[in-house]
Design an enzyme around this catalytic site. Structure first.
Site, short mmCIF file in Angstrom:
data_model
loop_
_atom_site.label_atom_id
_atom_site.label_comp_id
_atom_site.label_asym_id
_atom_site.label_seq_id
_atom_site.Cartn_x
_atom_site.Cartn_y
_atom_site.Cartn_z
N TYR A 274 21.27 -30.94 57.61
CA TYR A 274 22.63 -31.10 58.10
C TYR A 274 23.61 -30.33 57.21
CZ TYR A 274 20.26 -35.13 60.24
OH TYR A 274 19.38 -35.93 60.91
N HIS B 190 10.49 -34.49 58.48
CA HIS B 190 11.51 -34.15 59.47
C HIS B 190 11.03 -33.10 60.48
CE1 HIS B 190 16.08 -33.07 60.07
NE2 HIS B 190 15.53 -33.67 61.12
#
Length: 319
Positions: free
Chosen positions: A55, A131
């Protein structure tokens, strides 16, 4: 009489909403907004916070860390992710992301956790999620997992999870390795019940702590943006289903966002809904929806309508 397995990760709050850091960087004053958002979440009783190196290329961790260090570390659960390393001045090849690169090697996992801890300003992660290992299952389920096991034994992380958008692959992880936690995005909602095929039964059987993200599909469900569904143009049939659910909810005076959030939380296997809001206003809206009083008659009519592809939980039909 059979008993359910004990959850492998517990949260210091009731089942409900958690705060994700996906949208923190998109603000004119991102640190002040991050501080305000974390304050609002804390005041509302939220004690689970999630971020990732992906992010903003580590930017969300750098914002989240100072915001959270104002609160007692032992009173909240913090998760981040591994499998993407933030770039540090290295050359970027064609078609690669400019901010990060994939790395599911053991060395990459340790480097990722160390960098996340530094950006966050903490000494441990409560959960480390592998992830989106979409093209890297074999390495993620062996080398990455082994590295995380070592980090868990050292006390650097508290729990091992997988955070992913693919329900079948998450189910494979659940079958083949021992996870403490799982985070599934976009595959359990009013208009997508794929998680019910395998993920939810496996999580229930194994006591895996399960969080769900993207229950509103980035604005598709609550009417803010109907253009995309699973990162592709929204099929007309999905647009029509959402419109029909909205019309039904409106007849009862209930926001469709409230129906969407409470439908997912109605399944006892779901421990948290991760909400990646951008500011205090969006958080308060989601909190309002999570606590909205919805009549059992609405749930019964929705259940009979065929508009949702999975049953309405009995806890909602018979409160």
């Amino acid at each position: 009489m059979t008993t359910e397995p004990t959850k492998r990760v517990t949260f210091p709050q009731a089942r409900g909403l958690a705060l994700g850091a996906t949208s923190l960087i998109h603000h004119a004053d991102p640190q002040a907004n991050s501080d305000d958002l974390v304050d609002a979440a804390w005041d509302a009783g939220i004690r689970y916070f999630d971020t990732a190196p992906m992010y903003g290329g580590g930017a969300s961790e750098k914002l989240f860390g100072p915001s959270l260090t104002r609160y007692p570390r032992e009173e909240y659960v913090l998760s981040s992710k591994v499998g993407r390393l933030v770039r540090d001045g290295e050359p970027v090849l064609e078609h690669e992301d400019a901010l990060w690169r994939y790395d599911f090697s053991a060395d990459g996992i340790r480097r990722s956790v160390d960098a996340s801890l530094a950006r966050l300003g903490v000494d441990r992660l409560d959960i480390a999620y592998i992830h989106d290992p979409d093209r890297f299952y074999d390495q993620a389920s062996t080398e990455s997992y082994a590295a995380l096991q070592e980090l868990r034994s050292e006390g650097v992380i508290g729990a091992i999870g997988v955070g992913i958008t693919q329900a079948p692959m998450l189910a494979r992880f659940l079958r083949e390795i021992e996870l403490d936690a799982a985070l599934l995005a976009g595959r359990f909602s009013l208009v997508d019940s794929e998680a019910l095929d395998e993920v939810i039964p496996l999580a229930r059987e194994q006591g895996v702590t399960l969080s769900i993200a993207s229950t509103l599909h980035a604005g598709l469900v609550d009417g803010k943006d109907s253009g995309h569904f699973h990162y592709q143009p929204t099929p007309p049939a999905i647009v029509e289903r959402v419109a029909a659910i909205h019309a039904l909810s409106e007849r009862y005076g209930v926001p469709i966002g409230a129906v969407a959030i409470q439908y997912v939380l109605g399944y006892p296997e779901v421990d948290m809904i991760l909400t990646g809001v951008a500011d205090r206003g969006q958080l308060n809206q989601n909190l309002s929806w999570a606590s909205w009083e919805i009549p059992a008659e609405l749930w019964a009519e929705l259940d009979a309508s065929g508009l949702v592809s999975a049953p309405i939980p009995t806890t909602l039909l018979h409160p």
